[in-house]
Design a protein around this motif. Structure first.
Motif, mmCIF file in Angstrom:
data_model
loop_
_atom_site.group_PDB
_atom_site.id
_atom_site.type_symbol
_atom_site.label_atom_id
_atom_site.label_comp_id
_atom_site.label_asym_id
_atom_site.label_seq_id
_atom_site.Cartn_x
_atom_site.Cartn_y
_atom_site.Cartn_z
ATOM 1 N N TRP A 1 0.886 -1.176 0.000
ATOM 2 C CA TRP A 1 0.000 0.000 0.000
ATOM 3 C C TRP A 1 0.917 1.217 0.000
ATOM 4 C CZ3 TRP A 1 -5.206 1.124 -0.183
ATOM 5 C CH2 TRP A 1 -5.613 2.389 0.235
ATOM 6 N N THR A 2 0.826 2.063 -1.042
ATOM 7 C CA THR A 2 1.855 3.078 -1.280
ATOM 8 C C THR A 2 1.519 4.457 -0.724
ATOM 9 O OG1 THR A 2 0.909 3.608 -3.449
ATOM 10 C CG2 THR A 2 2.589 1.871 -3.366
ATOM 11 N N SER A 3 0.457 4.589 0.037
ATOM 12 C CA SER A 3 0.088 5.894 0.593
ATOM 13 C C SER A 3 0.229 5.870 2.110
ATOM 14 C CB SER A 3 -1.348 6.260 0.213
ATOM 15 O OG SER A 3 -1.777 7.413 0.919
ATOM 16 N N PRO A 4 0.718 6.954 2.708
ATOM 17 C CA PRO A 4 0.783 7.013 4.178
ATOM 18 C C PRO A 4 -0.555 7.378 4.813
ATOM 19 C CG PRO A 4 1.670 9.034 3.250
ATOM 20 C CD PRO A 4 1.318 8.157 2.082
ATOM 21 N N GLU A 5 -1.600 7.552 4.000
ATOM 22 C CA GLU A 5 -2.871 8.050 4.514
ATOM 23 C C GLU A 5 -3.981 7.002 4.433
ATOM 24 O OE1 GLU A 5 -2.743 12.804 4.209
ATOM 25 O OE2 GLU A 5 -3.456 11.809 2.396
ATOM 26 N N LEU A 6 -3.667 5.802 4.865
ATOM 27 C CA LEU A 6 -4.720 4.794 5.015
ATOM 28 C C LEU A 6 -5.755 5.270 6.022
ATOM 29 C CD1 LEU A 6 -5.970 1.974 4.656
ATOM 30 C CD2 LEU A 6 -4.338 1.129 6.349
ATOM 31 N N ASN A 7 -5.292 5.967 7.055
ATOM 32 C CA ASN A 7 -6.200 6.482 8.080
ATOM 33 C C ASN A 7 -7.196 7.474 7.508
ATOM 34 O OD1 ASN A 7 -4.960 9.439 8.717
ATOM 35 N ND2 ASN A 7 -3.319 7.984 8.270
ATOM 36 N N THR A 8 -6.776 8.229 6.467
ATOM 37 C CA THR A 8 -7.677 9.196 5.837
ATOM 38 C C THR A 8 -8.843 8.477 5.164
ATOM 39 O OG1 THR A 8 -5.839 10.723 5.457
ATOM 40 C CG2 THR A 8 -7.827 11.044 4.135
ATOM 41 N N VAL A 9 -8.531 7.392 4.477
ATOM 42 C CA VAL A 9 -9.587 6.601 3.846
ATOM 43 C C VAL A 9 -10.538 6.061 4.905
ATOM 44 C CG1 VAL A 9 -10.070 4.567 2.427
ATOM 45 C CG2 VAL A 9 -8.063 5.982 1.938
ATOM 46 N N TYR A 10 -9.974 5.579 6.005
ATOM 47 C CA TYR A 10 -10.791 4.954 7.054
ATOM 48 C C TYR A 10 -11.718 5.968 7.719
ATOM 49 C CZ TYR A 10 -11.914 2.329 11.306
ATOM 50 O OH TYR A 10 -12.577 1.699 12.332
ATOM 51 N N TYR A 11 -11.158 7.119 8.148
ATOM 52 C CA TYR A 11 -11.953 8.056 8.946
ATOM 53 C C TYR A 11 -12.880 8.924 8.090
ATOM 54 C CZ TYR A 11 -9.126 6.756 12.965
ATOM 55 O OH TYR A 11 -8.520 6.055 13.975
ATOM 56 N N LYS A 12 -12.466 9.274 6.876
ATOM 57 C CA LYS A 12 -13.294 10.156 6.055
ATOM 58 C C LYS A 12 -14.444 9.430 5.365
ATOM 59 C CE LYS A 12 -10.215 14.014 5.202
ATOM 60 N NZ LYS A 12 -9.672 14.961 4.192
ATOM 61 N N THR A 13 -14.463 8.114 5.457
ATOM 62 C CA THR A 13 -15.594 7.372 4.881
ATOM 63 C C THR A 13 -16.494 6.777 5.970
ATOM 64 O OG1 THR A 13 -14.230 5.366 4.753
ATOM 65 C CG2 THR A 13 -14.310 6.777 2.798
ATOM 66 N N ARG A 14 -16.200 7.039 7.222
ATOM 67 C CA ARG A 14 -16.948 6.395 8.318
ATOM 68 C C ARG A 14 -18.408 6.794 8.341
ATOM 69 N NH1 ARG A 14 -13.892 6.104 14.001
ATOM 70 N NH2 ARG A 14 -15.737 4.859 14.367
ATOM 71 N N ASN A 15 -18.724 8.033 8.072
ATOM 72 C CA ASN A 15 -20.108 8.497 8.132
ATOM 73 C C ASN A 15 -20.739 8.600 6.747
ATOM 74 O OD1 ASN A 15 -20.023 8.792 10.966
ATOM 75 N ND2 ASN A 15 -18.972 10.774 10.737
ATOM 76 N N SER A 16 -20.207 7.823 5.802
ATOM 77 C CA SER A 16 -20.737 7.851 4.442
ATOM 78 C C SER A 16 -21.361 6.498 4.114
ATOM 79 C CB SER A 16 -19.612 8.179 3.446
ATOM 80 O OG SER A 16 -18.706 7.087 3.374
ATOM 81 N N GLN A 17 -21.814 6.401 2.868
ATOM 82 C CA GLN A 17 -22.398 5.137 2.427
ATOM 83 C C GLN A 17 -21.358 4.024 2.326
ATOM 84 O OE1 GLN A 17 -24.285 7.124 -1.063
ATOM 85 N NE2 GLN A 17 -26.043 5.855 -0.540
ATOM 86 N N VAL A 18 -20.098 4.424 2.373
ATOM 87 C CA VAL A 18 -19.019 3.426 2.278
ATOM 88 C C VAL A 18 -18.233 3.398 3.588
ATOM 89 C CG1 VAL A 18 -18.780 3.433 -0.218
ATOM 90 C CG2 VAL A 18 -17.614 5.187 1.108
ATOM 91 N N SER A 19 -18.951 3.361 4.681
ATOM 92 C CA SER A 19 -18.308 3.452 5.995
ATOM 93 C C SER A 19 -17.379 2.282 6.289
ATOM 94 C CB SER A 19 -19.374 3.558 7.093
ATOM 95 O OG SER A 19 -20.233 2.437 7.046
ATOM 96 N N ASP A 20 -17.610 1.137 5.660
ATOM 97 C CA ASP A 20 -16.747 -0.021 5.899
ATOM 98 C C ASP A 20 -15.864 -0.326 4.696
ATOM 99 O OD1 ASP A 20 -18.775 -0.766 4.244
ATOM 100 O OD2 ASP A 20 -19.136 -2.716 5.196
ATOM 101 N N LEU A 21 -15.531 0.713 3.908
ATOM 102 C CA LEU A 21 -14.746 0.507 2.697
ATOM 103 C C LEU A 21 -13.378 -0.093 3.010
ATOM 104 C CD1 LEU A 21 -14.367 0.811 -0.331
ATOM 105 C CD2 LEU A 21 -13.590 3.166 0.065
#
Length: 701
Positions: A487-507
């Motif tokens: 995984w080549t991005s240091p922002e896995l956490n960004t994907v996790y937290y910014k999708t939590r309250n969306s339709q893809v909360s468990d992406l």
């Protein structure tokens, strides 16, 4: 031959009268000129024909034809016919020949067929073997129906009625008009046979968990015995139970509980002891293969420097109780957990989290060779989630173990970029399709890119789209036995937290669950497991294949089981899913002896995939030996429906009085309408031509 004329009307009589007057007048005018008389005669015939046409003449022709109708004799040549104590095989063959001889003396036309799994006429050329592996009486009835229009007087079927292939013996709506006489062979008391009818066992279980094996024992004949049913794992006795069988096709069930302690394929042997009078003991033993999956998967999580991704990774892993984490965090004075335990412990997955970093890069550079040996010897997989502090040179060294390299960056790394899942995801994980209704998966939170990895040695499952150039974000691959992920991005956490309250909360969970499962081979490389109820069948038996998904959320509603023999596909049957049990089931007939291979195909949307393969051994001809007796009642009913008679073999010669010559008288009617007859037209033209020739010779033209 009849000539039919319509009723003449007054106009007809008037025309006839005028024609006669004209003819008589013409005749007297030339009475003294004999040369002209033929012309007058031809004209008279022509006038007569034309006048008759006013009566709409028709010619009816009646012909009669008689044909000798044939009797069809069908002899059951299946193996069960040769195992009756009365009659013996020799008596059966000679008795059948005796019937044929007496019928031929009566000058009755006959045609002889043998039947078992197929219908043939080889008896007439001297093939008098009784050895077919199964009995299909349905094809005999279909043959009778298809030949009733071919001068069929009636049929005689000699059989014991043990149908084990094709349709059952019908009890109504036979749709056959010619008589069917049946000669029943054998005793009504079945020979003794005990067999393992079926074994209901899960195709896959978890190591350490209990599983039940339900064994069904069938028995035929007159028997009332206590039998010992045993189950072995290799040479070890796992269990033994006593069951009382009562014969007459009864089914008895016993249950064994197993608790495998080793992962991999476990083979259990189930057997029931044979009876003294039993003639078929090959069906008294079966092998049950069960796939045993590991109950625990160990993960070494090595964190080089604190970062926000660590908690996200642990959160994803913690959703699975079977995953155990050993977390090694680098500190200036060492690691939170002694590295010696890391080198000594066998891990299913080693996960680098923002590691190596500047502070420990030299240390891990010295470990590179021993680390490679650990991956190979322990069959561990490697996953790398880069961070802001990941040391580029050290990362390149570990990527080199997987024949991967870092590309020289063509874009600026300091800005976030849009990313999306690759179309390759659906191909790589066909049963883990991420599908969100009314959600555009291209509209995901932008994230930073830390390193650009060469994708030639891996499979990009997610990528950045930058100026029409795809730069890998999530990449997986396999080198020999080593599976890896980057995984080549240091922002896995960004994907996790910014999708939590969306339709893809468990992406994040949906992305990394199948990836981690694939890396650790949690399903032993498979999403579904199937197995047959038994490993060995007898030709003509029904084979049942049952399967189960590794994960409860994988439910496919359309599938097929394809059956092959010697590489040639011979059958395909649908697979059904039971919501209550969670099992998939497919069934097919063991139509050929030898090894039958099967493969299970699932269809998801517009995609299909072979999810499992297996094989069963089919013994030749033995299913006939399970039911060696006269199945009298269905045969009597069949004879009644066919307006025929039923008799036992000992009374077979009384059948001769029922078989007599039958002649079929056929009457054919044909009608010729003279108006439409080209022969009449030709006759008129002939008369006109003859008159023209005569007139020309007499010089009248």
């Amino acid at each position: 031959v009849n000539l039919i004329l319509s009723q003449p009307n007054p106009e007809f009589w008037l025309i006839l009268f005028l024609c006669l007057i004209g003819f008589i007048f013409s005749f007297y005018q030339v009475s003294d000129q004999k040369k002209l008389r033929p012309i007058i005669f031809l004209r008279g015939i022509l006038i007569l024909i034309l006048v008759l046409l006013f009566l709409d003449p028709k010619v009816e022709v009646t012909t009669k034809n008689s044909n000798d109708m044939k009797w069809y004799l069908y002899l059951d040549r299946s193996l069960s016919m040769s195992y009756h104590t009365h009659p013996s095989v020799g008596s059966l063959v000679s008795g059948f020949d005796q019937i044929l001889e007496k019928i031929e003396r009566k000058n009755v036309p006959i045609k002889i067929f043998g039947f078992g799994s197929d219908l043939d006429t080889s008896w007439t050329v001297g093939d008098k073997q009784i050895r077919d592996g199964s009995t299909d009486l349905g094809q005999v009835l279909n043959h009778i129906r298809s030949n009733e229009k071919n001068d069929l007087a009636g049929s005689v079927i000699i059989t014991d009625g043990q149908v084990n292939l094709g349709a059952e013996i019908p009890s109504e709506n036979l749709n056959i008009n010619s008589p069917i006489h049946i000669v029943g062979v054998g005793d009504e008391t079945p020979l003794v046979d005990v067999s393992i009818h079926a074994i209901d066992a899960p195709p896959v279980i978890i190591k350490g968990e209990n599983a039940d094996l339900d064994v069904t024992i069938s028995s035929h004949g007159t028997v009332n015995e206590r039998l010992n049913v045993t189950i072995y794992s290799g040479k070890k006795l796992v269990g033994s139970k006593v069951v009382t069988v009562s014969g007459d096709g009864s089914l008895e069930r016993v249950r064994f509980r197993i608790n495998p302690t080793q992962s991999g394929e476990a083979k259990y042997r189930v057997q029931v002891n044979a009876l003294p009078d039993e003639i078929n003991i090959q069906n008294n033993k079966q092998i049950v293969p069960i796939q045993v999956l590991k109950n625990e998967y160990t993960i070494a999580l090595i964190t080089g420097a604190p970062n926000f991704n660590t908690q996200v990774i642990k959160q994803i892993i913690s959703k699975h109780s079977e995953y155990r984490i050993d977390h090694f965090i680098f500190r200036p004075n060492g690691y939170t957990k002694n590295l010696k335990s890391f080198w000594d412990t066998k891990y299913d997955l080693i996960l680098f989290d923002n590691h190596p970093i500047e502070e420990n890069a030299k240390e891990w550079q010295s470990y590179i060779r021993i680390f490679a040996k650990k991956l190979v010897s322990h069959q561990s997989s490697l996953a790398i989630v880069v961070g802001n502090e990941t040391h580029e040179k050290s990362l390149a060294s570990f990527l080199g173990l997987m024949d991967m390299t870092l590309n020289k960056p063509l874009i600026e790394f300091g800005s976030p970029y849009e990313w999306e899942l690759s179309p390759r995801w659906d191909k790589f994980f066909p049963f883990h399709i991420i599908n969100f209704d009314n959600m555009d998966l291209t509209n995901l939170p932008p994230i930073l890119l830390q390193f650009e990895v060469d994708s030639s040695q891996g499979i990009p499952l997610a990528h950045f789209s930058i100026s029409d150039v795809e730069v890998p974000l999530l990449m997986v691959g396999e080198k020999s036995s080593l599976r890896f992920m980057v995984w080549t991005s240091p922002e896995l956490n960004t994907v996790y937290y910014k999708t939590r309250n969306s339709q893809v909360s468990d992406l994040s969970q949906q992305i990394f669950d199948p990836v981690f499962s694939w890396l650790m081979r949690t399903g032993n490389g498979q999403d579904y497991y199937f197995r047959s109820e038994k490993n060995s069948y007898q030709q003509g038996e029904r084979v049942t294949v049952k399967g189960k998904a590794i994960r409860d959320d994988e439910t496919i509603m359309e599938g097929f089981v394809h059956v092959s023999n010697n590489g040639q596909r011979i059958n395909s049957k649908p697979i059904t899913y039971d919501d209550n049990t969670g099992y998939y089931t497919g069934q097919f007939w063991a139509s050929k002896s030898g090894q039958l291979d099967y493969e299970v195909e699932f269809i998801h949307g517009d995609k299909s995939m072979i999810v499992n393969q297996g094989s069963v051994q089919v013994q030749e001809s033995q299913v006939e030996l399970n039911h060696v007796y006269l199945n009298k009642d269905p045969l009597k009913k069949l004879a009644e429906l066919g307006d025929g008679t039923f008799r036992h073999w000992d009374n077979r010669l009384s059948l001769i009085s029922q078989i007599n010559p039958v002649t079929k008288l056929e009457t054919f009617y044909s009608k010729v309408v003279l108006h439409d007859s080209r022969w009449l037209v030709m006759c008129i033209l002939g008369l006109l031509s003859a008159e023209w020739v005569l007139r020309r010779r007499l010089g009248l033209m």
